[in-house]
Design a protein around this motif. Structure first.
Motif, short mmCIF file in Angstrom:
data_model
loop_
_atom_site.label_atom_id
_atom_site.label_comp_id
_atom_site.label_asym_id
_atom_site.label_seq_id
_atom_site.Cartn_x
_atom_site.Cartn_y
_atom_site.Cartn_z
N GLY A 57 -32.19 50.28 -7.56
CA GLY A 57 -33.49 50.11 -6.92
C GLY A 57 -34.64 50.16 -7.91
N ILE A 58 -34.45 49.55 -9.05
CA ILE A 58 -35.47 49.60 -10.10
C ILE A 58 -36.79 48.99 -9.59
CG2 ILE A 58 -36.11 48.66 -12.36
CD1 ILE A 58 -33.18 48.98 -13.18
N ILE A 59 -37.86 49.73 -9.76
CA ILE A 59 -39.18 49.26 -9.35
C ILE A 59 -39.61 48.17 -10.33
CG2 ILE A 59 -41.59 49.93 -9.02
CD1 ILE A 59 -40.52 52.81 -8.49
N ARG A 60 -39.82 46.96 -9.83
CA ARG A 60 -40.08 45.83 -10.70
C ARG A 60 -40.83 44.75 -9.94
NH1 ARG A 60 -35.10 45.83 -8.45
NH2 ARG A 60 -33.97 43.88 -8.06
N SER A 61 -41.39 43.82 -10.69
CA SER A 61 -42.06 42.67 -10.08
C SER A 61 -41.64 41.43 -10.86
CB SER A 61 -43.58 42.83 -10.12
OG SER A 61 -44.04 42.94 -11.46
N PRO A 80 -36.72 37.42 -18.80
CA PRO A 80 -38.07 37.01 -19.23
C PRO A 80 -39.09 36.96 -18.10
CG PRO A 80 -36.57 35.13 -19.19
CD PRO A 80 -35.72 36.35 -19.01
N GLY A 81 -38.63 36.93 -16.84
CA GLY A 81 -39.58 36.86 -15.73
C GLY A 81 -39.85 38.19 -15.07
N LEU A 82 -39.38 39.30 -15.65
CA LEU A 82 -39.43 40.59 -14.99
C LEU A 82 -40.45 41.52 -15.66
CD1 LEU A 82 -37.75 41.41 -12.55
CD2 LEU A 82 -36.18 42.60 -14.09
N HIS A 83 -41.17 42.29 -14.81
CA HIS A 83 -42.08 43.33 -15.29
C HIS A 83 -41.67 44.66 -14.64
CE1 HIS A 83 -44.44 39.95 -16.64
NE2 HIS A 83 -45.33 40.75 -17.20
N SER A 161 -46.13 55.27 -20.00
CA SER A 161 -46.73 54.89 -18.72
C SER A 161 -47.94 53.98 -18.89
CB SER A 161 -47.14 56.15 -17.93
OG SER A 161 -48.30 56.75 -18.48
N VAL A 162 -48.63 54.08 -20.04
CA VAL A 162 -49.80 53.22 -20.27
C VAL A 162 -49.42 51.99 -21.10
CG1 VAL A 162 -51.38 55.16 -20.06
CG2 VAL A 162 -50.58 54.48 -22.34
N GLY A 163 -48.13 51.82 -21.36
CA GLY A 163 -47.68 50.66 -22.12
C GLY A 163 -47.78 50.83 -23.62
N ALA A 164 -48.12 52.04 -24.09
CA ALA A 164 -48.15 52.30 -25.52
C ALA A 164 -46.73 52.58 -26.02
CB ALA A 164 -49.08 53.47 -25.83
N PRO A 253 -48.20 53.98 -13.37
CA PRO A 253 -47.73 53.38 -14.61
C PRO A 253 -47.96 51.87 -14.61
CG PRO A 253 -46.11 54.95 -13.81
CD PRO A 253 -47.13 54.78 -12.71
N VAL A 254 -48.38 51.35 -15.75
CA VAL A 254 -48.64 49.92 -15.86
C VAL A 254 -47.32 49.17 -16.01
CG1 VAL A 254 -48.97 50.08 -18.37
CG2 VAL A 254 -49.91 48.15 -17.12
N GLN A 255 -47.16 48.10 -15.27
CA GLN A 255 -45.93 47.30 -15.43
C GLN A 255 -46.09 46.40 -16.65
OE1 GLN A 255 -44.36 45.40 -11.91
NE2 GLN A 255 -43.50 47.37 -11.31
N VAL A 256 -45.04 46.35 -17.44
CA VAL A 256 -45.04 45.59 -18.70
C VAL A 256 -43.83 44.65 -18.69
CG1 VAL A 256 -46.24 47.36 -20.03
CG2 VAL A 256 -43.74 47.44 -19.84
N PRO A 257 -43.82 43.63 -19.53
CA PRO A 257 -42.65 42.75 -19.60
C PRO A 257 -41.39 43.54 -19.92
CG PRO A 257 -44.50 41.74 -20.74
CD PRO A 257 -44.92 43.14 -20.40
N PHE A 258 -40.26 43.05 -19.45
CA PHE A 258 -38.96 43.71 -19.62
C PHE A 258 -38.74 44.10 -21.08
CE2 PHE A 258 -34.37 43.94 -20.15
CZ PHE A 258 -33.94 44.55 -18.98
N GLU A 259 -39.11 43.23 -22.02
CA GLU A 259 -38.87 43.48 -23.44
C GLU A 259 -40.09 44.08 -24.15
OE1 GLU A 259 -37.28 39.92 -25.26
OE2 GLU A 259 -35.25 40.46 -24.64
N HIS A 260 -41.01 44.66 -23.41
CA HIS A 260 -42.15 45.34 -24.03
C HIS A 260 -41.64 46.58 -24.78
CE1 HIS A 260 -46.41 46.38 -24.48
NE2 HIS A 260 -46.06 47.63 -24.24
N PRO A 261 -42.11 46.84 -26.01
CA PRO A 261 -41.61 47.99 -26.77
C PRO A 261 -41.84 49.32 -26.05
CG PRO A 261 -42.82 46.51 -28.21
CD PRO A 261 -43.04 46.02 -26.80
N LEU A 262 -40.80 50.13 -26.02
CA LEU A 262 -40.85 51.45 -25.41
C LEU A 262 -41.03 52.53 -26.48
CD1 LEU A 262 -40.47 53.39 -22.95
CD2 LEU A 262 -37.99 53.25 -23.40
#
Length: 662
Positions: A57-61, A80-83, A161-164, A253-262
């Motif tokens: 149930g991953i929260i995603r868009s 590539p289409g997931l945030h 959570s802020v995408g940093a 938390p801001v949604q970021v692209p699937f491959e956004h650096p964690l």
């Protein structure tokens, strides 16, 4: 003969069986056993990974399709289409007043304190708000110079959570060694603590904080955690954690692209500038959910404790327990102070269900003739994890005898590279001494011979033939990807070569023999160093050992075995003969060492790995400065000792003289 066999109730209650039942019910997918499930997971990766998104149930868009773009590693892109955001999966548990983190330390510290899920969310929101006020936004870097404490976890979650992008190292690193890593990232914010506790001492790190901050000119703000209660008069322009984490704040938390650096994890840095390995939100989230739920079999409310440091990937692996609603334990201190049974005492105190440690700790307990089940109430413990080096078969037997057959031993192999495991424990499969139960779900693991053919029941290179979502996005400061490709894909293009010798057995388990770049190749017969260690380190007279296979340009081959002796033991001809017999009978008669040399210690990386390759180069005539950065070594004085030994070898002197002339 297995040392642990899952009983019917263990199998029925396991998360992996629940997943299989869900797939049968919802998707008409049925599998006879784990091997069939694993084969499906690697033969139909698109379907496997997208079903994990659905199951958890991953929260995603956005769109779950396509799952993969590209057809050859490393030129692969996931979803590539997931945030999404890693932190959403953690904080979905945050409405509960149950405990999320237990923070503990050595005697003399603050003692155990609990952070509830509700308080975790509040502090993450507060720190995230403060970071935004500092100007931190998506892609900026926030770094930690911290002990293993609850605030380190909160700081990471707030950053993500802020995408940093988060990165950290433990405070046992000097300021300059920390700057070698964290300084590469040009961070905006530094989060640190006044000190830490280890082996009965409080380590004041205020001077190191000042030096580190001077080495990080891009830092705009410094948050300091009051761990030891020291004054901060000499550290200007800081904010106390208690201030930054105060109050109630609106937070999503801001949604970021699937491959956004964690985060960025760093290699040991023993032989050069530490490599920054970048992993993405989505890949880590999927991989760690799979590992926590299906392989460690963690459930909401379980207590999960892995003894680790923020410098080691197992810290990230422990934080992942929060993804499935488990309670994690952070510990600031030594595993052996004030007594060798400290980890077992902590496990008893906190009713730990899944405990993780290192093979070295288990071997030390074995040699001290400890009896943890007799001395501590370990009735809650059901799984004992071990990783970091090869666990010898004798340690499996010791665990079975001393902890009982109801405790499963979950030995794993993986790495910082994928911040996860390639092979390890499966709660529905038996555990055999010296063997990892199976390759992990989704991991197309094989053993390849020198001709690039998959082999069974013989030693080969550990390769992964299909992509994993937690493989690195890239290496930091490697714009054309050349270093990344060279690290894993040059040998067999399109195939991940990890650098370990393994055997895949006919019954599906995996045996690890050690690093393939530290192979002992005598007269064409190859053996992993771990096989030697297993034979030698079971001797009561030996605390630790290191074996090297040293090739020289003139064709000579020298194979020394260095041993650290137990207290009160002397190395004499009788013990040398006993050691050689142990190698001959327990490993291979063709790999009996040329010399057995007593040394006061074996140098390791700061995450506990023996410096096999650097010391091999040292024996071949390289200088200590050329083989290892002393700041990345647990005891740098040992490098000089081994350099002295190397200088006494004629072939090494010849090599050094040639190098000097050139």
């Amino acid at each position: 003969m297995p040392i642990w066999i899952p009983g019917p109730s263990t199998v029925e209650r396991s998360n992996i069986v629940a997943f299989q039942a869900w797939m049968a019910r919802r998707h008409d997918l049925a599998f006879d056993d784990y091997r069939a499930l694993h084969q499906w997971s690697v033969s139909e990766p698109d379907r496997f990974w997208v079903l994990l998104c659905e199951y958890f149930g991953i929260i995603r868009s956005g769109s779950d399709h396509p799952v993969l773009l590209g057809d050859r590693m490393p030129d692969i892109h996931w979803f590539p289409g997931l945030h999404l955001n890693y932190v959403d999966q953690v904080l979905r548990h945050a409405d509960a007043d149950a405990v999320a983190i237990v923070d503990d330390s050595e005697p003399g510290g603050a003692g155990p304190r609990e952070v509830t899920w509700r308080e975790l969310r509040r502090q993450v929101a507060a720190i995230a708000t403060y970071l935004r006020e500092c100007g931190v936004t998506e892609g900026d870097r926030v770094v930690g110079y911290l002990p293993n404490i609850a605030e380190a976890v909160i700081a990471f979650l707030a950053t993500a959570s802020v995408g940093a992008v988060w990165s950290s190292c433990g405070q046992d690193y000097s300021a300059s060694a920390a700057a070698d890593r964290l300084g590469q990232l040009d961070p905006m914010v530094l989060i640190t603590a006044d000190g830490y506790r280890y082996a009965g001492k409080a380590a004041d790190r205020r001077t190191s904080i000042v030096a580190l901050r001077e080495a990080l000119p891009t830092v705009r703000a410094t948050i300091v955690i009051d761990r030891l209660g020291l004054t901060l008069d000499d550290i200007t322009d800081t904010v106390q954690w208690s201030h930054a984490s105060a109050g109630e704040h609106e937070f999503t938390p801001v949604q970021v692209p699937f491959e956004h650096p964690l985060w960025v994890l760093f290699s040991s840095g023993t032989s050069g500038r530490p490599k920054g390995i970048v992993h993405g939100h989505g890949g880590v989230l999927l991989e760690h959910l799979k590992q926590m739920a299906f392989h460690l079999d963690l459930r909401p409310g379980d207590i999960y404790f892995w003894y680790t440091s923020p410098s080691w990937m197992m810290w990230n692996f422990q934080v992942a327990g929060l993804l499935v609603g488990a309670t994690i334990v952070t510990y600031d201190g030594s595993p052996s102070h004030p007594n060798p049974d400290m980890l077992w005492s902590l496990a008893a105190r906190h009713k730990v269900a899944v405990l993780g440690t290192s093979p070295a700790y288990l071997q030390a307990c074995e040699k001290s003739d400890g009896d943890p089940r007799h001395d501590c109430d370990l009735s809650s413990l059901r799984t004992l994890g071990a990783t970091g080096s090869v666990l010898p078969p004798g340690s499996y037997d010791w665990v079975s005898r001393k902890l009982g057959k109801h405790v499963a031993l979950a030995s794993t192999t993986g790495g910082t590279d994928v911040v996860s495991a390639f092979a390890g424990f499966v709660p529905t499969e038996p555990v055999r001494a010296g063997e990892l139960s199976a390759p992990c779900l989704g991991v197309a693991l094989e053993s390849w011979n020198t001709e690039g053919r998959s082999v069974l029941d013989e030693v080969g290179e550990l390769v992964v033939t299909m992509p994993l979502p937690s493989m690195p996005l890239y290496f930091w400061d490697d714009p054309d990807g050349a270093r990344y490709r060279a690290a894993y894909f040059d040998y067999w293009p399109g195939v991940w070569r990890h650098g370990d010798w393994i055997t895949v057995t006919g019954h599906g388990s995996v045996i690890v023999h050690g690093r393939s770049d530290a192979t002992l190749n005598r007269n064409g017969v190859r053996m992993g160093s771990a096989d030697i260690y297993q034979a030698v380190e079971k001797l009561a007279e030996i605390k630790e050992s290191l074996v090297l296979g040293v090739e020289y340009p003139d064709g000579r081959y020298w194979m020394p075995l260095f041993v650290v002796l137990s207290d009160g033991v002397e190395l004499n001809d009788k013990l040398r003969a006993k050691i050689r017999t142990a190698v001959r009978e327990g490993a291979s008669p063709k790999h009996v060492p040329d010399e057995v040399i007593a040394v006061p210690g074996i140098p390791h990386t700061r995450t506990g790995k023996k410096l096999e390759i650097p010391l091999k180069r040292l024996m071949q005539g390289a200088s200590p400065d050329a083989v290892a950065d002393p700041r990345s070594v647990d005891d740098a004085t040992l490098l000089e000792l081994f350099a002295t030994i190397a200088a006494a070898q004629p072939a090494a002197r010849d090599n050094a003289e040639v190098a000097a002339r050139e």
